[in-house]
Design an enzyme around this catalytic site. Structure first.
Site, short mmCIF file in Angstrom:
data_model
loop_
_atom_site.label_atom_id
_atom_site.label_comp_id
_atom_site.label_asym_id
_atom_site.label_seq_id
_atom_site.Cartn_x
_atom_site.Cartn_y
_atom_site.Cartn_z
N CYS A 141 -4.51 -2.68 3.01
CA CYS A 141 -5.85 -2.82 3.90
C CYS A 141 -6.26 -3.72 4.94
O CYS A 141 -5.56 -3.67 5.76
CB CYS A 141 -7.01 -2.92 2.58
SG CYS A 141 -8.60 -2.13 3.17
N HIS A 156 -5.50 1.10 -1.36
CA HIS A 156 -5.23 -0.10 -2.33
C HIS A 156 -4.28 0.57 -3.52
O HIS A 156 -4.88 1.00 -4.33
CB HIS A 156 -6.51 -0.33 -2.73
CG HIS A 156 -7.34 -1.25 -2.08
ND1 HIS A 156 -7.23 -2.59 -1.94
CD2 HIS A 156 -8.11 -1.09 -0.97
CE1 HIS A 156 -8.14 -3.06 -0.91
NE2 HIS A 156 -8.65 -2.21 -0.43
N GLU A 216 -2.90 -1.19 -5.38
CA GLU A 216 -2.76 -1.86 -6.70
C GLU A 216 -4.29 -1.18 -7.46
O GLU A 216 -4.07 -1.70 -8.78
CB GLU A 216 -3.31 -3.16 -6.45
CG GLU A 216 -4.84 -3.73 -5.97
CD GLU A 216 -5.00 -3.12 -4.50
OE1 GLU A 216 -6.30 -3.61 -4.24
OE2 GLU A 216 -4.25 -2.70 -3.97
#
Length: 235
Positions: free
Chosen positions: A114, A209, A211
């Site tokens: 990002c 993202h 994660e």
């Protein structure tokens, strides 16, 4: 063989409440280091430091993840501030741009996530679109949309199919930095992944993202590149 040591950038929140304390805190969401661990790496968190120490810090890790976060200051890419751009994060900009530069200079495998992808682009002389309507729906809520890989890129080799990804951003890559290519796009044409097409260097950025969706394919590739890289000096 020890697991490759992957450094993850952290940032300072000036007022962070936990238990009885309300103090400045260097932090990063736990999903970042959990994803590195799930991909086979050992994670170490890198707090902000003086930019001149970036090369020293990078010499002690095998790879780098630059985490997401607030907008980069437009002065970093020579633009006037759009009123919808967030306030400057001067210390963070200086530190993370220095880390990216040190990683590129040392040939350390690098993944920007990002804001981290945007920092990679800016570090190589690129620019950003400061606001795209509709790319953030509600504060603190991820949206999901498909991204399409560009055939022949490193990212397409890792994720060959169109994939639904979690995103939270209102800025994006505009002019690509030196040597970078786009390796995935959103349906509306927004650049969603970038990379250096250099077989001897592993440098990738993703606008979403990973994660948050626990897809480890990109992180596994970073960890493998870090393992193949000449080892960092003894720690």
């Amino acid at each position: 063989m020890p697991r490759p040591l992957i450094g993850i950038t952290t940032y300072v929140e000036e007022s962070t409440r936990f238990r009885v304390w309300d103090v400045p805190t260097s932090l990063v969401p736990s999903g970042y280091y959990e994803l590195v661990q799930a991909a086979g790496g050992a994670a170490v968190l890198l707090p902000p430091d003086e930019p001149g120490t970036a090369a020293e810090v990078l010499s002690r890790v095998d790879g780098l993840v630059v985490a997401g976060g607030p907008d980069l200051d437009p002065v970093r890419y020579g633009a006037e501030r759009d009123p919808r751009t967030g306030p400057p994060a001067t210390q963070r900009d200086e530190w993370e741009l220095a880390l990216v530069g040190a990683a590129l200079a040392a040939g350390r495998p690098l993944l920007g996530i990002c804001r981290g992808m945007q920092a990679l682009n800016v570090a190589l002389g690129g620019t950003l679109v400061q606001h795209i309507d509709g790319h953030v729906d509600a504060p603190g809520v991820m949206s999901w949309h498909p991204v399409r890989p560009v055939a022949g890129t490193r990212y397409a080799d890792l994720v060959p199919e169109e994939a639904e990804v979690p995103t939270y951003h209102h800025q994006a890559v505009e002019r690509l930095g030196r040597g970078l290519i786009a390796s995935a796009h959103a349906v509306d044409g927004t650049v969603e992944a970038i990379e250096l097409p250099d077989p001897d260097r592993w440098v990738v950025g993703v606008q979403w993202h990973p994660e948050r969706d626990k897809d480890t394919r990109v992180l596994e590739a970073l960890v493998a590149a870090a393992a193949a890289h000449s080892p960092a000096p003894a720690r």
